[in-house]
Design a protein around this motif. Structure first.
Motif, short mmCIF file in Angstrom:
data_model
loop_
_atom_site.label_atom_id
_atom_site.label_comp_id
_atom_site.label_asym_id
_atom_site.label_seq_id
_atom_site.Cartn_x
_atom_site.Cartn_y
_atom_site.Cartn_z
N ASN A 448 -1.21 -10.09 -8.72
CA ASN A 448 -0.54 -11.29 -8.20
C ASN A 448 0.36 -10.89 -7.03
O ASN A 448 1.36 -10.18 -7.21
N GLU A 449 0.02 -11.38 -5.85
CA GLU A 449 0.74 -11.02 -4.62
C GLU A 449 1.77 -12.09 -4.21
O GLU A 449 2.27 -12.06 -3.09
N ALA A 450 2.10 -13.00 -5.12
CA ALA A 450 2.98 -14.12 -4.73
C ALA A 450 4.34 -13.66 -4.25
O ALA A 450 4.98 -14.35 -3.44
N ASN A 451 4.84 -12.53 -4.74
CA ASN A 451 6.16 -12.03 -4.33
C ASN A 451 6.09 -10.98 -3.23
O ASN A 451 7.11 -10.36 -2.91
N ASN A 452 4.91 -10.77 -2.68
CA ASN A 452 4.74 -9.79 -1.60
C ASN A 452 5.14 -10.44 -0.27
O ASN A 452 4.50 -11.41 0.15
N PRO A 453 6.20 -9.94 0.39
CA PRO A 453 6.65 -10.54 1.66
C PRO A 453 5.56 -10.63 2.71
O PRO A 453 5.59 -11.50 3.58
N LYS A 454 4.59 -9.73 2.62
CA LYS A 454 3.49 -9.71 3.57
C LYS A 454 2.73 -11.04 3.61
O LYS A 454 2.16 -11.42 4.65
N PHE A 455 2.73 -11.77 2.49
CA PHE A 455 1.94 -12.99 2.39
C PHE A 455 2.79 -14.26 2.40
O PHE A 455 2.30 -15.34 2.06
N LYS A 456 4.06 -14.14 2.80
CA LYS A 456 4.95 -15.30 2.79
C LYS A 456 4.40 -16.43 3.65
O LYS A 456 4.37 -17.60 3.23
N ASN A 457 3.97 -16.13 4.87
CA ASN A 457 3.46 -17.18 5.77
C ASN A 457 2.15 -17.76 5.25
O ASN A 457 1.91 -18.98 5.38
N LYS A 458 1.31 -16.92 4.67
CA LYS A 458 0.05 -17.40 4.09
C LYS A 458 0.34 -18.42 2.98
O LYS A 458 -0.29 -19.48 2.90
N ILE A 459 1.30 -18.11 2.12
CA ILE A 459 1.64 -19.01 1.03
C ILE A 459 2.18 -20.33 1.56
O ILE A 459 1.81 -21.42 1.06
N GLU A 460 3.02 -20.28 2.57
CA GLU A 460 3.56 -21.50 3.14
C GLU A 460 2.45 -22.39 3.71
O GLU A 460 2.50 -23.61 3.59
N THR A 461 1.45 -21.76 4.31
CA THR A 461 0.31 -22.53 4.84
C THR A 461 -0.49 -23.15 3.70
O THR A 461 -0.85 -24.33 3.74
N LEU A 462 -0.75 -22.37 2.66
CA LEU A 462 -1.55 -22.87 1.53
C LEU A 462 -0.84 -24.00 0.78
O LEU A 462 -1.48 -24.91 0.26
N LYS A 463 0.47 -23.95 0.75
CA LYS A 463 1.23 -25.02 0.08
C LYS A 463 0.99 -26.38 0.72
O LYS A 463 1.06 -27.41 0.06
N THR A 464 0.71 -26.38 2.01
CA THR A 464 0.49 -27.67 2.71
C THR A 464 -0.76 -28.38 2.22
O THR A 464 -0.93 -29.57 2.47
N PHE A 465 -1.64 -27.66 1.54
CA PHE A 465 -2.88 -28.26 1.05
C PHE A 465 -2.73 -28.86 -0.35
O PHE A 465 -3.66 -29.50 -0.85
N LEU A 466 -1.59 -28.65 -1.00
CA LEU A 466 -1.40 -29.17 -2.35
C LEU A 466 -1.45 -30.70 -2.34
O LEU A 466 -1.02 -31.34 -1.37
N PRO A 467 -1.97 -31.31 -3.39
CA PRO A 467 -2.03 -32.78 -3.45
C PRO A 467 -0.64 -33.40 -3.30
O PRO A 467 0.33 -32.94 -3.91
N LYS A 468 -0.55 -34.44 -2.48
CA LYS A 468 0.73 -35.13 -2.27
C LYS A 468 0.99 -36.13 -3.39
O LYS A 468 2.13 -36.51 -3.65
N THR A 469 -0.07 -36.58 -4.03
CA THR A 469 0.05 -37.52 -5.15
C THR A 469 -0.16 -36.77 -6.45
O THR A 469 -1.15 -36.05 -6.60
N ASN A 470 0.77 -36.91 -7.39
CA ASN A 470 0.65 -36.29 -8.70
C ASN A 470 1.14 -37.28 -9.74
O ASN A 470 2.31 -37.27 -10.13
N VAL A 471 0.23 -38.16 -10.19
CA VAL A 471 0.63 -39.21 -11.12
C VAL A 471 0.77 -38.65 -12.53
O VAL A 471 0.28 -37.57 -12.86
N LYS A 472 1.45 -39.42 -13.38
CA LYS A 472 1.62 -39.02 -14.78
C LYS A 472 0.27 -39.09 -15.51
O LYS A 472 -0.71 -39.62 -15.00
N TRP A 473 0.26 -38.54 -16.69
CA TRP A 473 -0.95 -38.56 -17.50
C TRP A 473 -1.38 -40.01 -17.76
O TRP A 473 -0.55 -40.86 -18.12
N ASP A 474 -2.66 -40.27 -17.60
CA ASP A 474 -3.22 -41.55 -18.03
C ASP A 474 -3.04 -41.67 -19.54
O ASP A 474 -3.25 -40.70 -20.29
N SER A 475 -2.65 -42.84 -20.00
CA SER A 475 -2.34 -43.01 -21.43
C SER A 475 -3.52 -42.74 -22.33
O SER A 475 -3.35 -42.36 -23.50
N GLU A 476 -4.75 -42.92 -21.82
CA GLU A 476 -5.95 -42.71 -22.63
C GLU A 476 -6.50 -41.29 -22.51
O GLU A 476 -7.51 -40.96 -23.14
#
Length: 495
Positions: A448-476
């Protein structure tokens, strides 16, 4: 008299024109390509056209690959059958619908869910555009919502046939009754004949319908139950894989030491065999052997389908798509299951063949199963369905467009996401903790390279692709098999 004669001629010309127009429309409708839509349950990328793991014997997957385009890096939108299939059939992401767990087929579209209350399922869109629709086997989580298909062959309940007693695994393992679910996981040679397998009966149903005449194009869905556990198929399929020749996948006993606590909670599956148990008991190769045997069995049934198509009048005008609802871990990351945001759980085969598509082409760019819906519409010449959240892959297949920008998103429960781009996998959990894997140096995702400073900019770029909508669990929608998801739904929904 002359006026009456002229009027009669005009009426005749009008009727003749209308009939010609009607015949023209009917001809155009029939000339649209048919669609053969094939789902294979729990199939990972070990098949011969992709990984060719341990010399797996899948000649009919090879045959289909030669007929069209194989995506070697396709990813599901959820590493669990229910939400994965609901996403594909609605064209919507789990984070949009809140369908993070298992949802009854008839409850996916309902007034209580704003995202799905008026959604048009994939087969329905084809029916609305002049197709005759048919389906058999496991296509949605169980089979299909009522009335989705014009003709339904149904589905045999469960994943049998089952012997009177399990061969190896009791279904509970170290799990606690009442806290952890019981799994169908088990392996061994059963039954005696292929004809006793539900998948064989489903192929018989498809074969018979491919021999019929239709006055409009058809959409036909076929859902295979194997390679879903229990890993039971007749002995002859096991005989193809002598134990001494079986390889086991890469495994590192301390692999999970750098995983965030939420990731460990999600991966807590005591009802499943652990890799350490499989090693100590001598069962690891036997489990892999059983999975390969199931692959070869499904390959045989796929061959029967392709034979039936080739022998039919529809051979030259049918689009074929084959996909799986998620990958499957066979000892990687410590267990035998899907249920994860890692590569081996999210990656699954995706293949297209049909008129005007390239033949024998492989695409290694990451793509999504969510793209199946819009891709089939474009291949069939149907209007775009504006509700689709996926993108058509036709331009990529035909002209290599979008290879560099390609990415895939997988979601497992609310606010747990994985982003796959060329060379990297980024995972962000609901509490903000992260994982990052550099596939160019670490294809097994051991570091896991998440704490490697070498990849800080890569992580920031990848975060932009995360879904903007995250609704709660459907009741069913529920997933009681895993304690983490039971707790998450109660917490985020305020139950």
């Amino acid at each position: 008299m002359k006026k009456a004669h002229l009027l009669l001629l005009l009426m005749f010309a009008f009727v003749f024109s209308c009939n010609n127009e009607k015949k023209k429309e009917e001809k155009e409708e029939v000339s649209k390509p048919n669609v053969l839509f094939i789902a294979v349950d729990d199939l990972n990328n070990w098949i011969s056209p992709i990984d060719n793991f341990s010399n797996v014997k899948t000649p009919n997957f090879d045959r289909l690959a030669k007929m069209g385009v194989t995506f070697t890096n396709a990813h599901v939108q959820a590493p669990l059958c229910g939400p994965s299939r609901a996403s594909l059939m609605t064209g919507l992401r789990p984070s949009t619908t809140g369908i993070y767990g298992m949802t009854p087929d008839n409850k996916i579209r309902r007034a209580g869910n704003p995202a799905t209350k008026d959604i048009t399922f994939l087969p329905e869109y084809f029916e609305e555009n002049g197709y005759h629709t048919m389906g058999v086997g496991k296509l949605f989580h169980i089979h299909a919502p009522d009335s989705v298909f014009n003709e339904s062959g149904g589905r045999v309940k469960g994943f049998g046939p089952y012997p009177k007693k399990r061969f190896v695994w009791d279904g509970f393992g170290k799990g606690i009754r009442g806290t952890h679910g019981r799994t169908s996981t088990d392996w061994g040679a059963f039954p005696e004949s292929d004809t006793l397998m539900p998948d064989h009966q489903s192929v018989n149903w498809v074969t018979e319908r491919l021999q019929r005449n239709y006055d409009k194009p058809f959409f036909m869905g076929l859902g295979f139950l194997r390679v879903h556990v229990p890993l039971y198929v007749p002995q002859k399929w096991f005989d193809m894989y002598p134990l001494e020749a079986i390889q086991t996948p890469p495994y590192k006993s301390d692999d999970l030491n750098d995983i965030p606590p939420v990731g460990m909670q999600i991966n807590d599956l005591p009802m499943m065999p652990s890799t350490e148990w499989a090693k100590e008991s001598g069962e690891w190769k036997k489990i892999v052997q059983a999975y390969l045997a199931c692959m070869s069995y499904v390959d045989y049934e796929l061959g029967r389908v392709l034979d039936a198509l080739e022998q039919s009048k529809y051979a030259d005008n049918t689009v074929v798509v084959l996909w799986s609802d998620h990958g499957y871990r066979l000892g990687e990351k410590g267990t035998f299951a899907k249920h994860a945001l890692w590569e081996t759980a999210t990656k699954a085969p995706l293949m297209f063949a049909g008129p005007n598509l390239p033949k024998g082409k492989k695409i290694n760019a990451p793509v999504e199963m969510l793209s199946i819906y819009p891709t089939l519409l474009e291949l069939s010449g149907l209007p775009v369905y504006e509700r689709n959240e996926g993108n058509s892959l036709v331009a990529m297949m035909e002209n290599d467009e979008g290879l560099e920008e390609a990415r895939a998103i997988t979601t497992f429960g609310m606010n747990n996401h994985a982003i796959k781009v060329n060379g990297f996998r980024y995972i962000q959990y609901e509490d903000g903790t992260e994982e990052l894997y550099n596939h160019s140096t670490d294809p097994n995702e051991w570091t896991n390279e998440a704490n490697n400073p070498k990849f800080k900019n890569k992580i920031e770029t990848l975060k932009t692709f995360l879904p903007k909508t995250n609704v709660k669990w459907d009741s069913e929608s529920n997933y009681t098999f895993q304690p983490y998801f039971v707790e998450q739904k109660k917490r985020v929904n305020g139950l």
